[in-house]
Design a protein around this motif. Structure first.
Motif, PDB file in Angstrom:
ATOM      1  N   ARG A   1      29.931  -7.027 -32.594  1.00 15.34           N
ATOM      2  CA  ARG A   1      28.542  -7.464 -32.499  1.00 15.34           C
ATOM      3  C   ARG A   1      27.818  -6.748 -31.378  1.00 15.34           C
ATOM      4  N   SER A   2      26.585  -6.417 -31.646  1.00 17.94           N
ATOM      5  CA  SER A   2      25.715  -5.873 -30.608  1.00 17.94           C
ATOM      6  C   SER A   2      25.299  -7.028 -29.704  1.00 17.94           C
ATOM      7  N   GLY A   3      25.625  -6.924 -28.422  1.00 15.64           N
ATOM      8  CA  GLY A   3      25.462  -8.056 -27.510  1.00 15.64           C
ATOM      9  C   GLY A   3      24.011  -8.294 -27.110  1.00 15.64           C
ATOM     10  N   ARG A   4      23.483  -9.453 -27.484  1.00 15.32           N
ATOM     11  CA  ARG A   4      22.099  -9.815 -27.113  1.00 15.32           C
ATOM     12  C   ARG A   4      22.094 -10.302 -25.664  1.00 15.32           C
ATOM     13  N   HIS A   5      21.116  -9.863 -24.903  1.00 16.48           N
ATOM     14  CA  HIS A   5      21.075 -10.208 -23.487  1.00 16.48           C
ATOM     15  C   HIS A   5      19.657 -10.133 -22.947  1.00 16.48           C
ATOM     16  N   ARG A   6      19.476 -10.624 -21.723  1.00 14.64           N
ATOM     17  CA  ARG A   6      18.191 -10.584 -21.022  1.00 14.64           C
ATOM     18  C   ARG A   6      18.474 -10.668 -19.534  1.00 14.64           C
ATOM     19  N   VAL A   7      17.455 -10.411 -18.721  1.00 13.86           N
ATOM     20  CA  VAL A   7      17.579 -10.548 -17.270  1.00 13.86           C
ATOM     21  C   VAL A   7      16.521 -11.548 -16.822  1.00 13.86           C
ATOM     22  N   LEU A   8      16.960 -12.607 -16.138  1.00  7.03           N
ATOM     23  CA  LEU A   8      16.074 -13.694 -15.745  1.00  7.03           C
ATOM     24  C   LEU A   8      14.956 -13.222 -14.813  1.00  7.03           C
ATOM     25  N   PRO A   9      13.838 -13.947 -14.763  1.00 10.41           N
ATOM     26  CA  PRO A   9      12.748 -13.573 -13.849  1.00 10.41           C
ATOM     27  C   PRO A   9      13.157 -13.776 -12.397  1.00 10.41           C
ATOM     28  N   PRO A  10      12.392 -13.212 -11.461  1.00 10.63           N
ATOM     29  CA  PRO A  10      12.712 -13.398 -10.043  1.00 10.63           C
ATOM     30  C   PRO A  10      12.713 -14.886  -9.690  1.00 10.63           C
ATOM     31  N   PRO A  11      13.757 -15.357  -9.024  1.00 12.18           N
ATOM     32  CA  PRO A  11      13.842 -16.792  -8.733  1.00 12.18           C
ATOM     33  C   PRO A  11      12.875 -17.202  -7.624  1.00 12.18           C
ATOM     34  N   ALA A  12      12.109 -18.251  -7.883  1.00 14.88           N
ATOM     35  CA  ALA A  12      11.150 -18.730  -6.885  1.00 14.88           C
ATOM     36  C   ALA A  12      11.848 -19.267  -5.644  1.00 14.88           C
ATOM     37  N   ASP A  13      13.085 -19.786  -5.807  1.00 14.57           N
ATOM     38  CA  ASP A  13      13.803 -20.346  -4.663  1.00 14.57           C
ATOM     39  C   ASP A  13      14.597 -19.294  -3.897  1.00 14.57           C
ATOM     40  N   ALA A  14      14.506 -18.035  -4.304  1.00 16.03           N
ATOM     41  CA  ALA A  14      15.102 -16.919  -3.559  1.00 16.03           C
ATOM     42  C   ALA A  14      14.061 -15.795  -3.553  1.00 16.03           C
ATOM     43  N   PRO A  15      12.942 -15.992  -2.861  1.00 17.61           N
ATOM     44  CA  PRO A  15      11.786 -15.099  -3.007  1.00 17.61           C
ATOM     45  C   PRO A  15      12.013 -13.677  -2.525  1.00 17.61           C
ATOM     46  N   GLN A  16      13.087 -13.434  -1.769  1.00 16.69           N
ATOM     47  CA  GLN A  16      13.344 -12.087  -1.269  1.00 16.69           C
ATOM     48  C   GLN A  16      14.403 -11.346  -2.083  1.00 16.69           C
ATOM     49  N   GLU A  17      14.902 -11.956  -3.135  1.00  9.13           N
ATOM     50  CA  GLU A  17      15.952 -11.311  -3.928  1.00  9.13           C
ATOM     51  C   GLU A  17      15.389 -10.158  -4.755  1.00  9.13           C
ATOM     52  N   GLU A  18      15.861  -8.958  -4.477  1.00 11.49           N
ATOM     53  CA  GLU A  18      15.593  -7.810  -5.329  1.00 11.49           C
ATOM     54  C   GLU A  18      16.941  -7.228  -5.747  1.00 11.49           C
ATOM     55  N   LEU A  19      17.011  -6.751  -6.970  1.00  8.80           N
ATOM     56  CA  LEU A  19      18.252  -6.237  -7.525  1.00  8.80           C
ATOM     57  C   LEU A  19      18.016  -4.848  -8.103  1.00  8.80           C
ATOM     58  N   THR A  20      19.074  -4.048  -8.113  1.00  5.39           N
ATOM     59  CA  THR A  20      19.015  -2.709  -8.702  1.00  5.39           C
ATOM     60  C   THR A  20      20.208  -2.539  -9.623  1.00  5.39           C
ATOM     61  N   SER A  21      19.941  -2.229 -10.891  1.00  6.20           N
ATOM     62  CA  SER A  21      20.994  -2.023 -11.878  1.00  6.20           C
ATOM     63  C   SER A  21      21.030  -0.562 -12.298  1.00  6.20           C
ATOM     64  N   LEU A  22      22.232  -0.047 -12.488  1.00  2.00           N
ATOM     65  CA  LEU A  22      22.452   1.316 -12.961  1.00  2.00           C
ATOM     66  C   LEU A  22      22.957   1.209 -14.401  1.00  2.00           C
ATOM     67  N   VAL A  23      22.194   1.769 -15.342  1.00  2.00           N
ATOM     68  CA  VAL A  23      22.451   1.514 -16.757  1.00  2.00           C
ATOM     69  C   VAL A  23      22.611   2.844 -17.494  1.00  2.00           C
ATOM     70  N   TYR A  24      23.796   3.069 -18.012  1.00  2.00           N
ATOM     71  CA  TYR A  24      24.101   4.287 -18.766  1.00  2.00           C
ATOM     72  C   TYR A  24      24.249   3.930 -20.238  1.00  2.00           C
ATOM     73  N   PHE A  25      23.407   4.532 -21.080  1.00  2.00           N
ATOM     74  CA  PHE A  25      23.425   4.292 -22.521  1.00  2.00           C
ATOM     75  C   PHE A  25      24.056   5.506 -23.201  1.00  2.00           C
ATOM     76  N   HIS A  26      25.158   5.273 -23.904  1.00  2.00           N
ATOM     77  CA  HIS A  26      25.902   6.363 -24.531  1.00  2.00           C
ATOM     78  C   HIS A  26      25.675   6.330 -26.035  1.00  2.00           C
ATOM     79  N   ALA A  27      25.231   7.449 -26.571  1.00  2.00           N
ATOM     80  CA  ALA A  27      25.028   7.552 -28.017  1.00  2.00           C
ATOM     81  C   ALA A  27      25.608   8.874 -28.494  1.00  2.00           C
TER      82      ALA A  27
END
Length: 315
Positions: free
Chosen positions: A248-274
């Protein structure tokens, strides 16, 4: 929110044992079972030193924290890859879900020489680090494809014979903090719900409150587990079609910035292979496959999906 169950796969035995051994087949069978139930894996034993993604994140964050006017000089345009600012991407559209624009900025590049990248002079380290990282990810993705071919009792190069000139795509996704973006609108995410489009995706992510969620039919949305040093792998639409929905092709999402952690920033490295763009993807027949999809040309499928996700005024 409970955590999704995503199996951990150690690639160490694959590297250690010669082709055709029982240990390799045992690992491949484990991968098969996992992909038939979740579409996601946590991959260890991959050989990627932790210093490389850390250095790449540092360089990327240096770029993303530049003034918008400076970043705009490197904006992605027709025939040119680079920076995509906020309010330009609506990922949910690829599955027909309308959401407000995603709360992220993106740096992207690709294998296609017809869409070159203009690299930022302000952060000279970014280009060589991405070149090294994507080279390592390409090798890792091909190893995973060898395992998957073995899982289907096909020749070990059943998939990789089509990736000698792969149509890979790479993004650095920067998710700014809530104190910068402001409150998320109703139904707005850092990345809206979707499945990926290619064969396999390799994600090096950071733990966070506003992080990755995966979906399954039984439990709905659940937080993805995080294991330091592991690469999160999910299969994409082309592989799901190729396997005839065995995987199965995995369905996913990334949650919005949390209001209770207002300084949280994240960086993701995403490699798509075709695979190579001219590869014809035809579903494997029963008993391996379950759904006989019409054959598609890989490059055409990917282009159609990419066009769907850009908001009005985007590229």
């Amino acid at each position: 929110m409970t955590y999704a169950r995503i199996p951990v796969i150690d690639l160490g035995p694959w590297h250690a044992d010669p082709v055709g051994t029982a240990d390799r087949q045992h690992l491949a069978d484990h991968v098969d079972r996992a992909l038939r139930t979740t579409g996601f894996l946590l991959v260890t034993g991959h050989g990627i030193a932790p210093g490389l993604p850390r250095q790449l994140r540092d360089a990327a964050r240096e770029f993303f924290h530049l003034p918008a006017a400076v970043k705009d000089a490197y904006a992605q345009r027709a025939g040119l890859r680079g920076w995509t600012g906020r309010d330009r991407v609506v990922t949910g559209r690829s599955e027909g879900t309308e959401t407000p624009p995603d709360l992220l900025e993106v740096w992207s590049c690709a294998a296609d020489p017809a869409t070159p990248t203009r690299w930022p002079a302000e952060v000279p380290a970014l280009r060589p680090l991405i070149a090294e990282y994507t080279d390592r990810m390409r090798g890792l993705a091909d190893t995973v494809l060898e395992v998957m071919a073995t899982a289907l009792h096909r020749p070990v190069d059943f998939f990789t014979r089509h990736t000698t000139d792969p149509n890979w795509d790479f993004t650095v996704n920067w998710y700014p903090a809530a104190e910068e973006t402001g409150p998320a609108a109703p139904g707005q995410f850092r990345i809206g719900p979707h499945t990926d489009f290619g064969l396999v995706t390799l994600l090096d992510r950071q733990a966070g409150r506003g992080g990755l969620q995966v979906h399954d039919d039984e439990h709905g949305w659940r937080d993805a587990p995080y294991e330091p040093g592991a690469i999160t792998l999910n299969i994409g639409d082309l592989m799901a079609r190729w396997s005839g929905d065995r995987w199965r092709s995995g369905r996913h999402r990334v949650l919005p910035p949390p209001a209770d952690a207002p300084q949280e920033e994240l960086t993701s490295l995403v490699y798509f292979h075709a695979c190579a763009p001219d590869t014809s993807i035809a579903s494997l027949p029963a008993p391996v496959g379950r759904t006989p999809y019409p054959a598609v040309r890989a490059g055409d499928y990917l282009q159609e999906k990419m066009r769907a996700i850009y908001a009005a005024g985007g590229e």
